[in-house]
Design a protein around this motif. Structure first.
Motif, PDB file in Angstrom:
ATOM      1  N   PRO A   1       0.494  13.381  17.364  1.00  0.00           N
ATOM      2  CA  PRO A   1       0.761  14.817  17.498  1.00  0.00           C
ATOM      3  C   PRO A   1       2.084  15.123  18.205  1.00  0.00           C
ATOM      4  O   PRO A   1       2.693  16.168  17.939  1.00  0.00           O
ATOM      5  CB  PRO A   1      -0.431  15.330  18.312  1.00  0.00           C
ATOM      6  N   LEU A   2       2.526  14.246  19.106  1.00  0.00           N
ATOM      7  CA  LEU A   2       3.824  14.463  19.741  1.00  0.00           C
ATOM      8  C   LEU A   2       4.959  14.329  18.729  1.00  0.00           C
ATOM      9  O   LEU A   2       5.895  15.140  18.717  1.00  0.00           O
ATOM     10  CB  LEU A   2       4.026  13.475  20.889  1.00  0.00           C
ATOM     11  N   ILE A   3       4.876  13.306  17.886  1.00  0.00           N
ATOM     12  CA  ILE A   3       5.879  13.139  16.825  1.00  0.00           C
ATOM     13  C   ILE A   3       5.864  14.349  15.893  1.00  0.00           C
ATOM     14  O   ILE A   3       6.906  14.930  15.570  1.00  0.00           O
ATOM     15  CB  ILE A   3       5.617  11.842  16.045  1.00  0.00           C
ATOM     16  N   GLU A   4       4.660  14.751  15.482  1.00  0.00           N
ATOM     17  CA  GLU A   4       4.531  15.908  14.594  1.00  0.00           C
ATOM     18  C   GLU A   4       5.027  17.180  15.273  1.00  0.00           C
ATOM     19  O   GLU A   4       5.638  18.044  14.631  1.00  0.00           O
ATOM     20  CB  GLU A   4       3.068  16.070  14.177  1.00  0.00           C
ATOM     21  N   GLY A   5       4.785  17.301  16.577  1.00  0.00           N
ATOM     22  CA  GLY A   5       5.222  18.488  17.300  1.00  0.00           C
ATOM     23  C   GLY A   5       6.731  18.615  17.361  1.00  0.00           C
ATOM     24  O   GLY A   5       7.281  19.708  17.230  1.00  0.00           O
ATOM     25  N   MET A   6       7.424  17.496  17.560  1.00  0.00           N
ATOM     26  CA  MET A   6       8.880  17.533  17.574  1.00  0.00           C
ATOM     27  C   MET A   6       9.438  17.903  16.200  1.00  0.00           C
ATOM     28  O   MET A   6      10.381  18.704  16.089  1.00  0.00           O
ATOM     29  CB  MET A   6       9.435  16.173  18.021  1.00  0.00           C
ATOM     30  N   GLU A   7       8.842  17.347  15.176  1.00  0.00           N
ATOM     31  CA  GLU A   7       9.287  17.683  13.818  1.00  0.00           C
ATOM     32  C   GLU A   7       8.972  19.143  13.506  1.00  0.00           C
ATOM     33  O   GLU A   7       9.764  19.834  12.847  1.00  0.00           O
ATOM     34  CB  GLU A   7       8.628  16.737  12.826  1.00  0.00           C
ATOM     35  N   TRP A   8       7.829  19.623  13.985  1.00  0.00           N
ATOM     36  CA  TRP A   8       7.460  21.039  13.803  1.00  0.00           C
ATOM     37  C   TRP A   8       8.473  21.947  14.499  1.00  0.00           C
ATOM     38  O   TRP A   8       8.877  22.976  13.955  1.00  0.00           O
ATOM     39  CB  TRP A   8       6.056  21.253  14.365  1.00  0.00           C
ATOM     40  N   ALA A   9       8.883  21.580  15.709  1.00  0.00           N
ATOM     41  CA  ALA A   9       9.867  22.377  16.439  1.00  0.00           C
ATOM     42  C   ALA A   9      11.168  22.484  15.657  1.00  0.00           C
ATOM     43  O   ALA A   9      11.731  23.576  15.496  1.00  0.00           O
ATOM     44  CB  ALA A   9      10.116  21.756  17.816  1.00  0.00           C
ATOM     45  N   ARG A  10      11.638  21.364  15.141  1.00  0.00           N
ATOM     46  CA  ARG A  10      12.878  21.362  14.347  1.00  0.00           C
ATOM     47  C   ARG A  10      12.728  22.205  13.093  1.00  0.00           C
ATOM     48  O   ARG A  10      13.580  23.050  12.778  1.00  0.00           O
ATOM     49  CB  ARG A  10      13.232  19.925  13.970  1.00  0.00           C
ATOM     50  N   ASP A  11      11.623  22.016  12.371  1.00  0.00           N
ATOM     51  CA  ASP A  11      11.437  22.699  11.092  1.00  0.00           C
ATOM     52  C   ASP A  11      11.224  24.192  11.246  1.00  0.00           C
ATOM     53  O   ASP A  11      11.459  24.957  10.304  1.00  0.00           O
ATOM     54  CB  ASP A  11      10.256  22.092  10.329  1.00  0.00           C
ATOM     55  N   ASN A  12      10.783  24.632  12.422  1.00  0.00           N
ATOM     56  CA  ASN A  12      10.540  26.054  12.652  1.00  0.00           C
ATOM     57  C   ASN A  12      11.687  26.735  13.398  1.00  0.00           C
ATOM     58  O   ASN A  12      11.533  27.849  13.885  1.00  0.00           O
ATOM     59  CB  ASN A  12       9.225  26.257  13.406  1.00  0.00           C
ATOM     60  N   GLY A  13      12.819  26.050  13.473  1.00  0.00           N
ATOM     61  CA  GLY A  13      14.024  26.683  13.981  1.00  0.00           C
ATOM     62  C   GLY A  13      14.097  26.819  15.486  1.00  0.00           C
ATOM     63  O   GLY A  13      14.906  27.607  15.999  1.00  0.00           O
ATOM     64  N   ALA A  14      13.288  26.063  16.223  1.00  0.00           N
ATOM     65  CA  ALA A  14      13.401  26.093  17.682  1.00  0.00           C
ATOM     66  C   ALA A  14      14.776  25.580  18.093  1.00  0.00           C
ATOM     67  O   ALA A  14      15.365  24.720  17.438  1.00  0.00           O
ATOM     68  CB  ALA A  14      12.310  25.238  18.318  1.00  0.00           C
ATOM     69  N   ARG A  15      15.269  26.090  19.197  1.00  0.00           N
ATOM     70  CA  ARG A  15      16.580  25.676  19.690  1.00  0.00           C
ATOM     71  C   ARG A  15      16.484  24.875  20.987  1.00  0.00           C
ATOM     72  O   ARG A  15      17.499  24.431  21.520  1.00  0.00           O
ATOM     73  CB  ARG A  15      17.472  26.907  19.860  1.00  0.00           C
ATOM     74  N   ALA A  16      15.284  24.686  21.486  1.00  0.00           N
ATOM     75  CA  ALA A  16      15.003  23.805  22.612  1.00  0.00           C
ATOM     76  C   ALA A  16      13.512  23.537  22.621  1.00  0.00           C
ATOM     77  O   ALA A  16      12.729  24.290  22.033  1.00  0.00           O
ATOM     78  CB  ALA A  16      15.448  24.417  23.937  1.00  0.00           C
TER      79      ALA A  16
ATOM     80  N   THR B   1      12.700  28.260  32.332  1.00  0.00           N
ATOM     81  CA  THR B   1      14.012  28.887  32.472  1.00  0.00           C
ATOM     82  C   THR B   1      15.112  27.970  31.960  1.00  0.00           C
ATOM     83  O   THR B   1      16.036  28.411  31.253  1.00  0.00           O
ATOM     84  CB  THR B   1      14.274  29.257  33.944  1.00  0.00           C
ATOM     85  N   LEU B   2      15.037  26.683  32.293  1.00  0.00           N
ATOM     86  CA  LEU B   2      16.026  25.733  31.783  1.00  0.00           C
ATOM     87  C   LEU B   2      15.962  25.624  30.267  1.00  0.00           C
ATOM     88  O   LEU B   2      16.996  25.591  29.589  1.00  0.00           O
ATOM     89  CB  LEU B   2      15.805  24.359  32.416  1.00  0.00           C
ATOM     90  N   ALA B   3      14.743  25.542  29.727  1.00  0.00           N
ATOM     91  CA  ALA B   3      14.602  25.459  28.272  1.00  0.00           C
ATOM     92  C   ALA B   3      15.156  26.710  27.599  1.00  0.00           C
ATOM     93  O   ALA B   3      15.826  26.620  26.557  1.00  0.00           O
ATOM     94  CB  ALA B   3      13.129  25.260  27.908  1.00  0.00           C
ATOM     95  N   GLN B   4      14.899  27.872  28.180  1.00  0.00           N
ATOM     96  CA  GLN B   4      15.413  29.118  27.607  1.00  0.00           C
ATOM     97  C   GLN B   4      16.928  29.180  27.681  1.00  0.00           C
ATOM     98  O   GLN B   4      17.589  29.666  26.753  1.00  0.00           O
ATOM     99  CB  GLN B   4      14.787  30.306  28.331  1.00  0.00           C
ATOM    100  N   GLU B   5      17.485  28.693  28.792  1.00  0.00           N
ATOM    101  CA  GLU B   5      18.943  28.677  28.922  1.00  0.00           C
ATOM    102  C   GLU B   5      19.579  27.775  27.865  1.00  0.00           C
ATOM    103  O   GLU B   5      20.588  28.124  27.242  1.00  0.00           O
ATOM    104  CB  GLU B   5      19.331  28.211  30.322  1.00  0.00           C
TER     105      GLU B   5
END
Length: 273
Positions: free
Chosen positions: A52-67, A204-208
């Protein structure tokens, strides 16, 4: 050398989530993908958590997350490897390599918010992130030597990068737990904060980072990766290709325009493209 970028950027405020019953809960808060580990009792690393961690990182990338913010929804960040799973299957080591590769090659910054116990594979998971923020009461260490192992998922290499060869050998061979302030002083951790401030500081760091120039951040991660693995000369040679998308980006143009208009840096609003 092209750098893969996040896909399908979403508007600020969009939130998507999974069930809190999953080993890794995932949700979007604005442009930050928040991955919260909830694999009881102590987020032990084995196939049930690593997949699930691997899938979560790929999900973040595919859904346009920036951090990405990686944190624990339990008392401890991670108490290490699932020894039963490790003993039963040699595939766990393959998953560990895949996990490290996904974290390393993800073109967006990853922040780890560490609380409680973070040892063995848990420390290796944190070390795979770009920035580590730890609670003051956290206890961290490479403890594998206490059961006749050495770190199996990259801690020796990454501790050497962060703290130097002498500290890496000390931590891996003695198998001790260390307080967060000591590891901050050694350069293993980026920041240590009071326990009650961990969640807010990490977010806050992630948002920055998510509000920054995403394409430039991707090039920075790639250059660090090449420098570490191949040396400074290789990074110098890769730099023109890696930086070409920056000069073509909307973020660069808006940054220059904002500087010209306001006479100072830090006033641009970046969109990650």
């Amino acid at each position: 050398m092209a750098t893969q970028l996040p896909r399908n950027p979403r508007k600020q405020g969009t939130t998507m989530s999974t069930s809190a019953e999953e080993p890794v809960e995932r949700r979007l808060e604005g442009s930050v993908a928040v991955l919260t580990m909830r694999y009881r009792p102590h987020n032990l690393l084995g196939p049930t958590l690593m997949d699930p961690l691997i899938e979560g990182m790929e999900w973040a990338r595919d859904n346009g997350a920036r951090a990405v913010l990686l944190q624990s929804g339990l008392r401890h960040f991670s108490a290490g490897a699932d020894l039963e799973a490790l003993s039963a299957s040699s595939r766990s080591s393959g998953r560990g390599g895949k996990l490290l590769q996904v974290f390393d090659e993800l073109p967006i910054p990853v922040v780890a918010g560490v609380q409680g116990v973070c040892v063995g594979g848990g420390l290796e998971l944190a070390l795979a992130c770009d920035i580590i923020v730890a609670a003051e009461s956290a206890k961290l260490g490479s403890v594998e030597a206490t059961i006749g192992l050495n770190p199996l998922m990259g801690a020796v290499q990454r501790l050497t990068q962060r703290a130097g060869a002498a500290r890496a050998k000390e931590m891996a061979m003695l198998g001790r737990r260390y307080d967060a302030r000591t590891l901050e002083r050694w350069g293993v951790l980026n920041r240590v904060v009071g326990d009650e401030q961990l969640a807010a500081t990490s977010m806050t760091l992630a948002q920055e980072l998510a509000a920054g120039p995403t394409i430039a951040h991707a090039a920075t991660k790639a250059l660090v990766r090449i420098t570490v693995s191949e040396g400074v000369r290789a990074a110098d040679e890769a730099m023109p290709d890696l930086q070409k998308p920056i000069f073509e980006s909307e973020d660069f143009r808006s940054g220059v325009s904002a500087f010209k208009a306001n006479g100072r840096p830090g006033t641009a609003q970046f969109r990650g493209r």
